[in-house]
Design a protein around this motif. Structure first.
Motif, PDB file in Angstrom:
ATOM      1  N   LEU A 305     -31.500  -4.629   4.651  1.00  0.00           N
ATOM      2  CA  LEU A 305     -31.348  -3.381   5.389  1.00  0.00           C
ATOM      3  C   LEU A 305     -32.642  -2.578   5.281  1.00  0.00           C
ATOM      4  O   LEU A 305     -33.216  -2.449   4.197  1.00  0.00           O
ATOM      5  CB  LEU A 305     -30.192  -2.572   4.794  1.00  0.00           C
ATOM      6  CG  LEU A 305     -30.099  -1.104   5.230  1.00  0.00           C
ATOM      7  CD1 LEU A 305     -29.769  -0.995   6.712  1.00  0.00           C
ATOM      8  CD2 LEU A 305     -29.080  -0.359   4.379  1.00  0.00           C
ATOM      9  N   VAL A 306     -33.089  -2.051   6.409  1.00  0.00           N
ATOM     10  CA  VAL A 306     -34.235  -1.142   6.423  1.00  0.00           C
ATOM     11  C   VAL A 306     -33.769   0.193   6.997  1.00  0.00           C
ATOM     12  O   VAL A 306     -33.209   0.245   8.094  1.00  0.00           O
ATOM     13  CB  VAL A 306     -35.398  -1.695   7.270  1.00  0.00           C
ATOM     14  CG1 VAL A 306     -36.486  -0.639   7.447  1.00  0.00           C
ATOM     15  CG2 VAL A 306     -35.998  -2.934   6.614  1.00  0.00           C
ATOM     16  N   ALA A 307     -33.979   1.268   6.233  1.00  0.00           N
ATOM     17  CA  ALA A 307     -33.653   2.609   6.706  1.00  0.00           C
ATOM     18  C   ALA A 307     -34.937   3.416   6.818  1.00  0.00           C
ATOM     19  O   ALA A 307     -35.814   3.327   5.953  1.00  0.00           O
ATOM     20  CB  ALA A 307     -32.688   3.289   5.732  1.00  0.00           C
ATOM     21  N   ALA A 308     -35.034   4.199   7.900  1.00  0.00           N
ATOM     22  CA  ALA A 308     -36.206   5.049   8.111  1.00  0.00           C
ATOM     23  C   ALA A 308     -35.720   6.457   8.422  1.00  0.00           C
ATOM     24  O   ALA A 308     -34.892   6.652   9.314  1.00  0.00           O
ATOM     25  CB  ALA A 308     -37.063   4.514   9.242  1.00  0.00           C
ATOM     26  N   ILE A 309     -36.221   7.420   7.679  1.00  0.00           N
ATOM     27  CA  ILE A 309     -35.794   8.810   7.827  1.00  0.00           C
ATOM     28  C   ILE A 309     -37.019   9.674   8.111  1.00  0.00           C
ATOM     29  O   ILE A 309     -37.975   9.701   7.323  1.00  0.00           O
ATOM     30  CB  ILE A 309     -35.095   9.320   6.549  1.00  0.00           C
ATOM     31  CG1 ILE A 309     -33.892   8.416   6.210  1.00  0.00           C
ATOM     32  CG2 ILE A 309     -34.655  10.768   6.710  1.00  0.00           C
ATOM     33  CD1 ILE A 309     -33.249   8.736   4.875  1.00  0.00           C
ATOM     34  N   GLY A 310     -37.006  10.329   9.275  1.00  0.00           N
ATOM     35  CA  GLY A 310     -38.063  11.280   9.600  1.00  0.00           C
ATOM     36  C   GLY A 310     -39.431  10.658   9.786  1.00  0.00           C
ATOM     37  O   GLY A 310     -40.434  11.263   9.390  1.00  0.00           O
ATOM     38  N   VAL A 311     -39.488   9.471  10.371  1.00  0.00           N
ATOM     39  CA  VAL A 311     -40.799   8.843  10.596  1.00  0.00           C
ATOM     40  C   VAL A 311     -41.071   8.736  12.094  1.00  0.00           C
ATOM     41  O   VAL A 311     -40.152   8.596  12.909  1.00  0.00           O
ATOM     42  CB  VAL A 311     -40.896   7.452   9.947  1.00  0.00           C
ATOM     43  CG1 VAL A 311     -40.595   7.545   8.452  1.00  0.00           C
ATOM     44  CG2 VAL A 311     -39.953   6.457  10.611  1.00  0.00           C
ATOM     45  N   ASP A 312     -42.321   8.834  12.459  1.00  0.00           N
ATOM     46  CA  ASP A 312     -42.751   8.706  13.859  1.00  0.00           C
ATOM     47  C   ASP A 312     -43.895   7.722  13.955  1.00  0.00           C
ATOM     48  O   ASP A 312     -44.764   7.656  13.067  1.00  0.00           O
ATOM     49  CB  ASP A 312     -43.234  10.068  14.409  1.00  0.00           C
ATOM     50  CG  ASP A 312     -42.149  11.114  14.446  1.00  0.00           C
ATOM     51  OD1 ASP A 312     -40.970  10.715  14.622  1.00  0.00           O
ATOM     52  OD2 ASP A 312     -42.452  12.316  14.319  1.00  0.00           O
ATOM     53  N   ASP A 313     -43.890   6.935  15.063  1.00  0.00           N
ATOM     54  CA  ASP A 313     -45.044   6.111  15.433  1.00  0.00           C
ATOM     55  C   ASP A 313     -45.423   5.090  14.347  1.00  0.00           C
ATOM     56  O   ASP A 313     -46.613   4.824  14.118  1.00  0.00           O
ATOM     57  CB  ASP A 313     -46.278   6.993  15.738  1.00  0.00           C
ATOM     58  CG  ASP A 313     -45.951   8.077  16.752  1.00  0.00           C
ATOM     59  OD1 ASP A 313     -45.323   7.744  17.777  1.00  0.00           O
ATOM     60  OD2 ASP A 313     -46.315   9.249  16.516  1.00  0.00           O
ATOM     61  N   LEU A 314     -44.425   4.508  13.701  1.00  0.00           N
ATOM     62  CA  LEU A 314     -44.705   3.510  12.670  1.00  0.00           C
ATOM     63  C   LEU A 314     -44.261   2.124  13.111  1.00  0.00           C
ATOM     64  O   LEU A 314     -43.324   1.967  13.891  1.00  0.00           O
ATOM     65  CB  LEU A 314     -43.969   3.852  11.362  1.00  0.00           C
ATOM     66  CG  LEU A 314     -44.442   5.055  10.550  1.00  0.00           C
ATOM     67  CD1 LEU A 314     -43.693   5.101   9.240  1.00  0.00           C
ATOM     68  CD2 LEU A 314     -45.947   4.994  10.311  1.00  0.00           C
ATOM     69  N   VAL A 315     -44.942   1.110  12.591  1.00  0.00           N
ATOM     70  CA  VAL A 315     -44.472  -0.261  12.654  1.00  0.00           C
ATOM     71  C   VAL A 315     -43.989  -0.640  11.264  1.00  0.00           C
ATOM     72  O   VAL A 315     -44.753  -0.526  10.283  1.00  0.00           O
ATOM     73  CB  VAL A 315     -45.606  -1.231  13.099  1.00  0.00           C
ATOM     74  CG1 VAL A 315     -45.128  -2.671  12.993  1.00  0.00           C
ATOM     75  CG2 VAL A 315     -46.056  -0.908  14.495  1.00  0.00           C
ATOM     76  N   ILE A 316     -42.725  -1.016  11.146  1.00  0.00           N
ATOM     77  CA  ILE A 316     -42.145  -1.400   9.870  1.00  0.00           C
ATOM     78  C   ILE A 316     -41.574  -2.804  10.021  1.00  0.00           C
ATOM     79  O   ILE A 316     -40.659  -3.013  10.820  1.00  0.00           O
ATOM     80  CB  ILE A 316     -41.024  -0.417   9.440  1.00  0.00           C
ATOM     81  CG1 ILE A 316     -41.556   1.015   9.412  1.00  0.00           C
ATOM     82  CG2 ILE A 316     -40.437  -0.813   8.103  1.00  0.00           C
ATOM     83  CD1 ILE A 316     -40.476   2.069   9.247  1.00  0.00           C
ATOM     84  N   VAL A 317     -42.107  -3.748   9.274  1.00  0.00           N
ATOM     85  CA  VAL A 317     -41.678  -5.148   9.395  1.00  0.00           C
ATOM     86  C   VAL A 317     -41.357  -5.666   8.005  1.00  0.00           C
ATOM     87  O   VAL A 317     -42.214  -5.667   7.111  1.00  0.00           O
ATOM     88  CB  VAL A 317     -42.776  -6.022  10.038  1.00  0.00           C
ATOM     89  CG1 VAL A 317     -42.299  -7.463  10.132  1.00  0.00           C
ATOM     90  CG2 VAL A 317     -43.134  -5.494  11.424  1.00  0.00           C
ATOM     91  N   SER A 318     -40.107  -6.105   7.813  1.00  0.00           N
ATOM     92  CA  SER A 318     -39.676  -6.686   6.553  1.00  0.00           C
ATOM     93  C   SER A 318     -39.363  -8.154   6.776  1.00  0.00           C
ATOM     94  O   SER A 318     -38.521  -8.499   7.599  1.00  0.00           O
ATOM     95  CB  SER A 318     -38.437  -5.953   6.040  1.00  0.00           C
ATOM     96  OG  SER A 318     -37.862  -6.652   4.956  1.00  0.00           O
ATOM     97  N   THR A 319     -40.072  -9.042   6.070  1.00  0.00           N
ATOM     98  CA  THR A 319     -39.821 -10.476   6.190  1.00  0.00           C
ATOM     99  C   THR A 319     -39.505 -11.046   4.811  1.00  0.00           C
ATOM    100  O   THR A 319     -39.828 -10.442   3.790  1.00  0.00           O
ATOM    101  CB  THR A 319     -41.026 -11.233   6.771  1.00  0.00           C
ATOM    102  OG1 THR A 319     -42.066 -11.253   5.795  1.00  0.00           O
ATOM    103  CG2 THR A 319     -41.537 -10.561   8.022  1.00  0.00           C
TER     104      THR A 319
END
Length: 319
Positions: A305-319
């Motif tokens: 699970l990936v949670a993102a709170i209050g972020v803008d314009d990001l690339v988030i990649v979990s492998t």
């Protein structure tokens, strides 16, 4: 005249790390839809009268290619490069391998085409030009001043296309804006259509060293089940060069045919974000993702699970 599809599947896709890696590059991943990029490229040909296909790939990726093509019943022939030497030698190997001098429709295995009908129509319209001895490249009609693509300047009208006036390297922002405003420039897609014999003739004229290295690399090489293994020692001596540099920029018979088909080479995470379906906040998500007060981001996970709170314009990649 028959058409042979030549799929170039040897890229490393390094700009999409960590998902795309040397051992598993982007053409073998499902990034845009439910099929891998290689499978999507091959299935794109269903509406064209393609008589045969040749996929050129790195030897270490042979099982990715064979299994993915077999899964969609599109195996064809597979040429294995012991080392990567760019597109000019890869196309030469395919041109030397095929029989009866077909037209070669050369496609990269890691591009997205969103408008199948426009693609089919453009290729079909270009066939008479290729049959007449022209080397056709497809120019993408630009919708922005992109600095990550090379450009093609068109010259005089030639049937459904234009004579190529000039190939231009990746420009500055200012130059790119001028190119797009002029209406005389296209993005360089790296998609080609030409006779096998015509390509080899021009390659032999302008880069005999590449031609001879490829010819000797493939001469007398037996086919191993689904694969054709190129002679390693001889191919290692081949210069590394793109088809643009080796042939297209030098020949007098280059023609550019406009293509407006929702093309992207997915050269970065931002380009993948731009063509993907987004939520109301401009986010693209794949996998088990939860977002809160987040905007214009690309979030992908293949497990956790990936949670993102209050972020803008990001690339988030979990492998």
């Amino acid at each position: 005249m028959s058409i042979c599809a030549v799929i170039i599947a040897g890229g490393s896709g390094a700009r999409l790390w960590p998902l795309s890696r040397a051992s598993h590059p982007k053409q073998f991943l499902s990034l845009y839809d439910n099929t891998t990029m290689l499978q999507s490229t091959v299935k794109r040909l269903d509406c064209l009268e393609i008589q045969s296909s040749v996929t050129v790939c790195n030897e270490e990726h042979r099982f990715f290619v064979a299994e993915q093509l077999r899964a969609i019943d599109k195996l064809g022939s597979i040429i294995l490069e012991p080392v990567g030497r760019n597109t000019a030698p890869a196309i030469a190997l395919a041109a030397l391998f095929v029989e009866d001098d077909p037209l070669l429709l050369v496609l990269a295995a890691d591009h997205v085409i969103q408008d199948q009908t426009a693609f089919t129509n453009a290729v079909s319209a270009a066939i008479p030009l290729a049959e007449s001895g022209k080397l056709v490249t497809f120019g993408i009609e630009p919708n922005e001043a992109h600095t990550s693509y090379g450009y093609i300047k068109r010259g005089e009208k030639n049937d459904v296309g234009f004579a190529v006036d000039q190939f231009v390297e990746k420009p500055s922002v200012e130059l790119a804006q001028d190119y797009v405003s002029s209406g005389d420039y296209y993005w360089n897609s790296g998609i080609f259509l030409f006779k096998a014999s015509k390509y080899l003739k021009e390659l032999k004229k302008f880069r005999p060293d590449i031609y001879e290295a490829c010819e000797s690399s493939i001469a007398g090489v037996p086919k191993d089940l689904d694969f054709l293994r190129v002679n390693k020692v001889k191919f290692e001596s081949c210069p590394s060069e793109s088809a643009d540099y080796a042939v297209m920029e030098k020949t007098k018979d280059a023609v550019v045919v406009p293509l407006d088909a929702g093309w992207s080479d997915i050269g970065s995470w931002s380009s993948l974000w731009s063509i993907s379906e987004k939520d109301v906040n401009g986010n693209v998500t794949h996998g088990d993702v939860m977002l809160h007060r987040s905007n214009n981001s690309y979030v992908r996970t293949d497990g956790k699970l990936v949670a993102a709170i209050g972020v803008d314009d990001l690339v988030i990649v979990s492998t």
